[in-house]
Each structure stands twice: as structure tokens, then as C-alpha cells.
Design an enzyme around this catalytic site. Structure first.
Site, PDB file in Angstrom:
ATOM      1  N   VAL A 119       0.833  -1.207   0.000  1.00  0.00           N
ATOM      2  CA  VAL A 119       0.000   0.000   0.000  1.00  0.00           C
ATOM      3  C   VAL A 119       0.866   1.256   0.000  1.00  0.00           C
ATOM      4  O   VAL A 119       0.385   2.347   0.307  1.00  0.00           O
ATOM      5  CB  VAL A 119      -0.952   0.008   1.223  1.00  0.00           C
ATOM      6  CG1 VAL A 119      -1.932  -1.155   1.147  1.00  0.00           C
ATOM      7  CG2 VAL A 119      -0.181  -0.033   2.548  1.00  0.00           C
ATOM      8  N   HIS A 135      -4.419  -4.371  -2.407  1.00  0.00           N
ATOM      9  CA  HIS A 135      -4.901  -4.006  -1.075  1.00  0.00           C
ATOM     10  C   HIS A 135      -5.112  -2.505  -0.906  1.00  0.00           C
ATOM     11  O   HIS A 135      -5.231  -2.014   0.210  1.00  0.00           O
ATOM     12  CB  HIS A 135      -3.923  -4.514  -0.009  1.00  0.00           C
ATOM     13  CG  HIS A 135      -3.831  -6.010   0.042  1.00  0.00           C
ATOM     14  ND1 HIS A 135      -2.724  -6.677   0.514  1.00  0.00           N
ATOM     15  CD2 HIS A 135      -4.715  -6.966  -0.337  1.00  0.00           C
ATOM     16  CE1 HIS A 135      -2.928  -7.987   0.421  1.00  0.00           C
ATOM     17  NE2 HIS A 135      -4.128  -8.180  -0.080  1.00  0.00           N
ATOM     18  N   CYS A 146     -20.537   7.943   3.265  1.00  0.00           N
ATOM     19  CA  CYS A 146     -20.974   8.479   1.968  1.00  0.00           C
ATOM     20  C   CYS A 146     -20.100   8.034   0.816  1.00  0.00           C
ATOM     21  O   CYS A 146     -20.438   8.277  -0.351  1.00  0.00           O
ATOM     22  CB  CYS A 146     -21.044  10.005   2.019  1.00  0.00           C
ATOM     23  SG  CYS A 146     -19.418  10.823   2.105  1.00  0.00           S
ATOM     24  N   CYS A 197     -19.924  14.483   4.994  1.00  0.00           N
ATOM     25  CA  CYS A 197     -21.122  14.056   5.725  1.00  0.00           C
ATOM     26  C   CYS A 197     -20.890  13.862   7.221  1.00  0.00           C
ATOM     27  O   CYS A 197     -21.840  13.546   7.952  1.00  0.00           O
ATOM     28  CB  CYS A 197     -21.659  12.759   5.119  1.00  0.00           C
ATOM     29  SG  CYS A 197     -20.640  11.304   5.491  1.00  0.00           S
ATOM     30  N   SER A 236       5.288 -13.786   1.300  1.00  0.00           N
ATOM     31  CA  SER A 236       5.211 -15.115   1.914  1.00  0.00           C
ATOM     32  C   SER A 236       3.997 -15.883   1.413  1.00  0.00           C
ATOM     33  O   SER A 236       3.892 -17.089   1.633  1.00  0.00           O
ATOM     34  CB  SER A 236       5.122 -14.987   3.437  1.00  0.00           C
ATOM     35  OG  SER A 236       3.888 -14.384   3.804  1.00  0.00           O
TER      36      SER A 236
END
Length: 297
Positions: A119, A135, A146, A197, A236
Site C-alpha cells: 500500500v 490491497h 458516503c 457528511c 510469503s
């Protein structure tokens, strides 16, 4: 009782020892059509630890699960405090020779694609294009109410403003960008809501215990079907999110090659596992192919 995700794997069979022979990898790349599947091990030389190798973060740290994050406000407080601190270091990481070699292979037309379990965005920073982030990415933030997306830099700014003076010393940084902090260090860290929101914000990454979006999985399966071979780098393959593509390739008769220092859950499906550091191995392969594999992008 809530089930915990699979975090470790212990071989239940005798696996072939790792090799130092890079010729099978070089041969696969020279033939072209190689699909790369990378894991945390490719980023260790950039200062980001892996999960399960020697000194891996799972030896000292249990990653946040999706179930805990969504159900427990205090868990979210701990996560965002640790992630906010970790981002300061994580965001400064730079691609290493392994990332640069992968980008070079792609520029020379040797790869059919790149799937990463990481990531950290380092493949893209090295110049790789069209990377499938299995990922997700820590660069993005999503609202669970939202669905609005925002950039992590903006959230970092807001968290800095809400937590002036927050600067504890972390014991370490983990592959998911999470810093190791005690509850005392987390203290009364303030979490900020969605600006659209007021809902709960989450990094746009797949937590342990959370499913990879089905459309993303199917896209990866298509890449495996279209590839001539699969090259696993620094994973792995403990969790099914990556292992399923190794199994798919092997079942289709496509060669699976793995470069990883330690045994993996996919070794029995592979024609070889090269037990060498990734930067060293991929730079050497580039040399065998007569291309500069570690020049900065």
C-alpha cells in the site's frame, strides 16, 4: 466469538530449499509476458519492514482488523494516532533497486503487468505504470458513510491541526504505515470526521479480515490468464489474497517463479524459489539481460 484473520503460516510438508540460481527468472523475463506479484519484502530495502520475515512486524504487532476498526471508536482512535505518526515516515520512503528493476523490465516490454499487495505506492514512484494495488493505497482516504474519497495529505493536515504538539517517539513502523505506540502515547488523540457528511474515515486499504473488492480480484485473475508466467517478489503468500493467483497460474500450467528469502506458502506450486535479497537479485537479473535495472526513474 470473532474469528481472527490468518496472520501466520507454518509449513506442513517438506519444501525444496531456496536456490541462488537466477537463470530461470532471467529466462522467464527474456521470453516476456511475465506478470509480477509483489509483497512487503520488495519494500524492506526502502526502510519499510515486512510482516513475516526476520524482524517482521508481526513479531511485535497485531495489525488492525476491519471488524475492530468499524466496531470500536477507541480502536479507531488508536489506529489513526499510530497511522498519523507512521505516515510522516512512511510517506518519505523512496523506491529501491528492486522497484526500479521492475519498472525497467516493464519499459523493455518484458512484463504483462504488475500486481502489488503493498500500500506504499513505491512501484509507481519508481516509474511502473498500470500497477494493480490489490490491497489499496495509503495515499487515499474513504468515508465509510458516503463513500467520498480524499487525499491522505489533506487528512494529515487536518489531523495536525486537531492534535497540535502530537509527536511521540514510535518503537517502529509497520508495512501498513502504522507506528508502534502505547495506549499512553495515544492519549486523547482526536480523530476528524468526513468533511462531506461527518462520517467515519478509513484509509482506502484492505484491512486484515476485509475482502478485496470482487472486481479487483477478477481483474487480477484476467491478468493471470493473459500472462505467460507469474513472478512473485517478496511475498510469503500467507494470505489467500495473493496465494489464489499463484494457484490459478499453476493450475493453468503457467510457470510460477518466486524470489523471497524465506519459504512461502506457494513454494510447492513454483518451479523455483530464489532465496536472495530482492534488490540484489533483480539488479543481477537485469545485468544478465543486458539492461540497466537500477537506474533511478
Amino acid at each position: 466469538m470473532r474469528m481472527r484473520p490468518t496472520l501466520s503460516w507454518t509449513p506442513t510438508e517438506d519444501l525444496p530449499p531456496g536456490s541462488t540460481d537466477l537463470e530461470p527468472v532471467a529466462n522467464a523475463l527474456s521470453s516476456g509476458g511475465v506478470l509480477v506479484l509483489s509483497g512487503a519484502g520488495i519494500s524492506t530495502e526502502s526502510g519499510i519492514p515486512d510482516y513475516r520475515g526476520v524482524g517482521g512486524s508481526l513479531n511485535r504487532h497485531t495489525p488492525m482488523t476491519y471488524q475492530d476498526f468499524t466496531a470500536d471508536a477507541q480502536a479507531r482512535r488508536r489506529y489513526w494516532a499510530r497511522s498519523h505518526l507512521g505516515w510522516r515516515t512512511f510517506g518519505r520512503a523512496r523506491p529501491n533497486s528492486g522497484h526500479r528493476a521492475v519498472a525497467t523490465f516493464a519499459r523493455h516490454g518484458l512484463l504483462s503487468g504488475v500486481i502489488t499487495q503493498n500500500v506504499d505506492g513505491l512501484h509507481q514512484a519508481a516509474g511502473s505504470e498500470g500497477v494493480v494495488e490489490l490491497h489499496g493505497s495509503l495515499d487515499r482516504v474513504v468515508c465509510l458513510s458516503c463513500g467520498a474519497f480524499s487525499h491522505r495529505r489533506e487528512l494529515a493536515r487536518r489531523l495536525e491541526e486537531a492534535n497540535a504538539g502530537f509527536a511521540p517517539v514510535a518503537a517502529g513502523i509497520n508495512p501498513d504505515g502504522d507506528a508502534d505506540l502505547t495506549d499512553e502515547q495515544v492519549g486523547d488523540f482526536r480523530v476528524v470526521p468526513c468533511t462531506v457528511c461527518g462520517g467515519v474515515l478509513k484509509p482506502d486499504v484492505v484491512f486484515f479480515g476485509e475482502a478485496v473488492p470482487p472486481r479487483r480480484v477478477e481483474h487480477c485473475r484476467t491478468l493471470v490468464r493473459e500472462a505467460a508466467s507469474l513472478l512473485v517478489l517478496g511475498s510469503s503468500l500467507t494470505v489467500m489474497s495473493g496465494l489464489r493467483f499463484v494457484r490459478q497460474a499453476a493450475q493453468a500450467g503457467k510457470p510460477v517463479l518466486i524470489v523471497n528469502l524465506d519459504p512461502t506458502r506457494g513454494d510447492r506450486h513454483a518451479v523455483t524459489r530464489v532465496a536472495l535479497p530482492l534488490g540484489t537479485a533483480l539488479t543481477a537479473v537485469a545485468g544478465q539481460l543486458g539492461i540497466p535495472g537500477s537506474a533511478p526513474a
